[in-house]
Design an enzyme around this catalytic site. Structure first.
Site, PDB file in Angstrom:
ATOM      1  CG  ASP A 318      -2.039   0.992   1.168  1.00 35.84           C
ATOM      2  OD1 ASP A 318      -1.891   1.998   0.457  1.00 35.84           O
ATOM      3  OD2 ASP A 318      -3.062   0.771   1.835  1.00 35.84           O
ATOM      4  NE  ARG A 320      -4.644   3.131   0.306  1.00 33.63           N
ATOM      5  CZ  ARG A 320      -5.748   2.489   0.670  1.00 33.63           C
ATOM      6  NH1 ARG A 320      -6.935   2.975   0.324  1.00 33.63           N
ATOM      7  NH2 ARG A 320      -5.662   1.378   1.382  1.00 33.63           N
TER       8      ARG A 320
END
EC number: 3.5.4.25
Length: 386
Positions: A318, A320
């Site tokens: 991930d 983000r």
């Protein structure tokens, strides 16, 4: 006691902003996406030419060698190094050399697992000496910011005696960017989001809705706040959903994920509870971009799960960041929220950014016959709470 990661973030946020630095990184991103090399300078003043692997051709590679006056190396992330058979790597970015030198076909075979190559033995690899310092890490970080494959061809540059980095870059018509500015870019860009648009947008499930657009100072893609009802900090923590954009799920109604259901479901649930905010964040594909997400889908069709596909491409599971979300909430007047999520990492990340999560509100939807494996991976690999 403040954790080391939070202390580092707090220290980063206390540093003065350099608008010139932000603009130089944004311009370097554009150069990389166009297939042109950029000149990266580290804290010691050492220079290196960096070229996106997606732009590598035999001609581009030869031009890079000639301009730098030195043999380039291939810089890849640790997940990609492990995927191509180099386990045990500790550094976040690994520099690779090939027996016989780099060539375009070998580079593409090493960095792009979706690329189909002819049968035969692969290139012989060795881990190159890490004499490039932070330059190769910054080059890979720049490729990530450009939403390209997370790898770069990097060649050290030693300008002639008396030549500065600026004069050498100007002579060769190159964009000069500092490694430190690349590595600090996301933090500094998030700190200076500016509200640039605000309008009423009645929605099917929430007629009393406004959409506010926040633009980063480099002129990049806006993040949106979908404000439903009239939330006020005086009434207590707002009900908030952090939603990363998903072109395929939100707009096309893709059944491969649950993003469309989560977005529309969040809007309906917030409206039902009276008021709240959906933060629509410009970080497609868990931060890897739409094109790389399509590449990940191709790998998933070959049997890899969501996490494995991202790591095969060289990304973390991930990518983000939630600093933009925290900054938007602060500008909207909220320091405490009730978070509509199944993802425990969002709770931790918002807390790191100074937003207190008072309560987690579950946000679960049934599978649709196409996304069972995707939801299973979320639960088993990423700790989502369904």
């Amino acid at each position: 006691m403040t954790s080391p990661s939070l202390a580092k973030l707090t220290d980063d946020l206390s540093q003065p902003l350099d608008q010139t630095a932000l603009r130089s990184v944004d311009r370097a991103i554009g150069e990389l996406r166009r297939g042109d090399p950029v000149l990266v300078e580290d804290l010691e003043g050492r220079l290196a030419l960096a070229l996106s692997v997606e732009a590598v051709t035999a001609e581009a590679l030869e031009e890079l060698r000639k301009s730098a006056g030195a043999a380039p190396v291939l810089a890849v992330t640790r997940p990609r190094a492990v995927a191509i058979g180099l386990p045990g790597q500790q550094a976040p970015v690994v520099t690779l050399a090939l027996t016989g030198g780099l060539d375009a076909d070998a580079i593409h075979a090493l960095v792009d697992p979706t690329r189909r190559t002819s049968e035969g033995p692969g290139p012989t690899l060795s881990v190159a000496p890490a004499e490039l310092g932070t330059r190769e890490g910054a080059a890979v970080a720049l490729a990530k910011l450009a939403r390209l494959l997370p790898a770069a061809v990097v060649a050290p540059v030693r300008p002639p005696r008396g030549a500065t980095a600026g004069t050498w870059a100007a002579k060769h018509d190159l964009m000069l960017v500092r490694a430190r500015d690349i590595l600090d870019y996301q933090t500094h860009a998030a700190r200076t989001l500016t509200l640039v648009g605000d309008a009423a947008v009645p929605l099917v499930d929430a007629e009393n809705t406004r959409v506010l657009a926040f633009r980063p100072p480099d002129g990049g893609v806006e993040h949106l706040a979908i404000v439903i009802g009239d939330p006020s900090a005086q009434d207590g923590p707002a009900l908030v959903r952090l939603h990363s954009e998903c072109f395929t799920g939100d707009l096309l109604g893709s059944l491969r994920c649950d993003c469309g259901d989560q977005l529309r479901g969040a809007i309906a649930e917030i409206a039902r509870q009276g008021s709240g905010i959906v933060l629509y964040l410009a970080q497609e594909g868990r931060g890897i971009g739409l094109v790389n997400k399509l590449r990940a889908y191709q790998l998933q069709d070959e049997g890899f799960d969501t996490v494995e596909a991202n790591e095969m491409l060289g990304f973390d599971a991930d990518e983000r960041v939630y600093l933009p979300a925290a900054e938007m909430l602060r500008q909207l007047g909220f320091s405490q929220v009730r978070l509509l999520t199944n993802n425990p990492d969002k709770l931790r990340q918002l807390a790191r950014c100074g937003i207190e999560v008072i309560d987690r509100v579950p946000h679960v939807f049934p599978s649709n016959g196409h996304n069972e494996a995707y939801l299973k991976t979320k639960a088993e690999r990423s700790g989502h709470m369904f």
